[in-house]
Write an enzyme that holds these catalytic residues in place. Structure first.
Site, PDB file in Angstrom:
ATOM      1  N   ASP A  11     -11.929   3.757  -7.304  1.00 33.14           N
ATOM      2  CA  ASP A  11     -10.907   3.237  -6.591  1.00 33.14           C
ATOM      3  C   ASP A  11     -10.068   2.218  -7.299  1.00 33.14           C
ATOM      4  OD1 ASP A  11      -9.337   2.736  -4.183  1.00 33.14           O
ATOM      5  OD2 ASP A  11     -11.002   1.468  -3.214  1.00 33.14           O
ATOM      6  N   GLY A  12      -9.066   1.749  -6.805  1.00 30.35           N
ATOM      7  CA  GLY A  12      -8.045   0.711  -7.427  1.00 30.35           C
ATOM      8  C   GLY A  12      -7.638   0.003  -6.116  1.00 30.35           C
ATOM      9  N   GLU A  49      -5.505   2.653  -9.725  1.00 26.75           N
ATOM     10  CA  GLU A  49      -6.276   4.063  -9.245  1.00 26.75           C
ATOM     11  C   GLU A  49      -6.249   4.824 -10.198  1.00 26.75           C
ATOM     12  OE1 GLU A  49      -7.581   4.792  -6.261  1.00 26.75           O
ATOM     13  OE2 GLU A  49      -6.413   3.525  -4.900  1.00 26.75           O
ATOM     14  N   ASP A  71      -9.674   8.126  -3.558  1.00 21.73           N
ATOM     15  CA  ASP A  71      -8.877   7.952  -2.047  1.00 21.73           C
ATOM     16  C   ASP A  71      -7.278   7.773  -2.459  1.00 21.73           C
ATOM     17  OD1 ASP A  71      -8.541   5.315  -3.264  1.00 21.73           O
ATOM     18  OD2 ASP A  71      -9.882   4.625  -1.589  1.00 21.73           O
ATOM     19  N   HIS A 126     -11.769   3.460   3.043  1.00 23.28           N
ATOM     20  CA  HIS A 126     -12.199   2.373   4.172  1.00 23.28           C
ATOM     21  C   HIS A 126     -12.619   3.342   5.182  1.00 23.28           C
ATOM     22  CE1 HIS A 126     -10.216  -0.456   1.648  1.00 23.28           C
ATOM     23  NE2 HIS A 126      -9.196   0.226   1.843  1.00 23.28           N
ATOM     24  N   ASP A 136     -14.469   0.326  -3.975  1.00 21.76           N
ATOM     25  CA  ASP A 136     -13.463  -0.698  -3.395  1.00 21.76           C
ATOM     26  C   ASP A 136     -13.912  -2.088  -3.586  1.00 21.76           C
ATOM     27  OD1 ASP A 136     -11.049  -1.304  -1.749  1.00 21.76           O
ATOM     28  OD2 ASP A 136     -12.501  -2.036  -0.382  1.00 21.76           O
TER      29      ASP A 136
END
Length: 154
Positions: A11-12, A49, A71, A126, A136
């Site tokens: 994740d970024g 990302e 994501d 999320h 995250d």
């Protein structure tokens, strides 16, 4: 000899876009777990990302079979919808004949994807996936830390 099979989550995050950013990655192999993160002074969400995936794949010491959860539709679709192949054929131009953004990072992906067998999977961000949530947290913590580096190419 068969390749090692592992799972990676990435994740970024960006606090402002552009702004301070960070990435997080979780690498899972059998009972082993490794977490990676780094923060950057000024960057974009898409670059973070991408950097998460690049950092995770770079960490692998030998060719592996990887199931990679992201994501980011941007990252996943670049490979599953063959955008990157078309960009290369078109001289790094989009279908709209505009320069491809983040070319410097896409160029880092190519040798990694030649080395490893990567299957991209999309996970809704999320939405309660524990490993995605951990990535995250890692990314946000890195973006908020005092250990920020320059994102060359941003």
């Amino acid at each position: 000899m068969s390749k090692k099979k592992l799972t990676i989550y990435t994740d970024g995050s960006c606090l402002g876009n552009p702004g301070k950013g960070g990435y997080g990655a979780v690498l899972l192999f059998n009972e082993h777990r490794k977490e990676l993160s780094q923060g950057y002074k000024k960057t974009t969400n898409n670059r973070m990302e991408m950097r998460a995936v690049i950092a995770a794949l770079t960490e692998l010491k030998e060719p592996c079979e990887v199931t990679l959860y992201t994501d980011s539709q941007y990252v996943k679709n670049a490979f599953t919808k063959k955008w990157i192949d078309n960009w290369q054929k078109n001289g790094w131009k989009t279908a709209a004949k505009k320069p491809v953004k983040n070319k410097d990072l896409w160029l880092q992906f190519i040798p990694l994807l030649e080395k490893h067998d990567v299957t991209f999977r999309w996970v809704k961000g999320h939405a309660g996936d524990p490993e995605n949530e951990r990535c995250d947290d890692l990314a946000r913590t890195a973006a908020s830390s005092g250990d920020l580096i320059v994102d060359e190419g941003a």
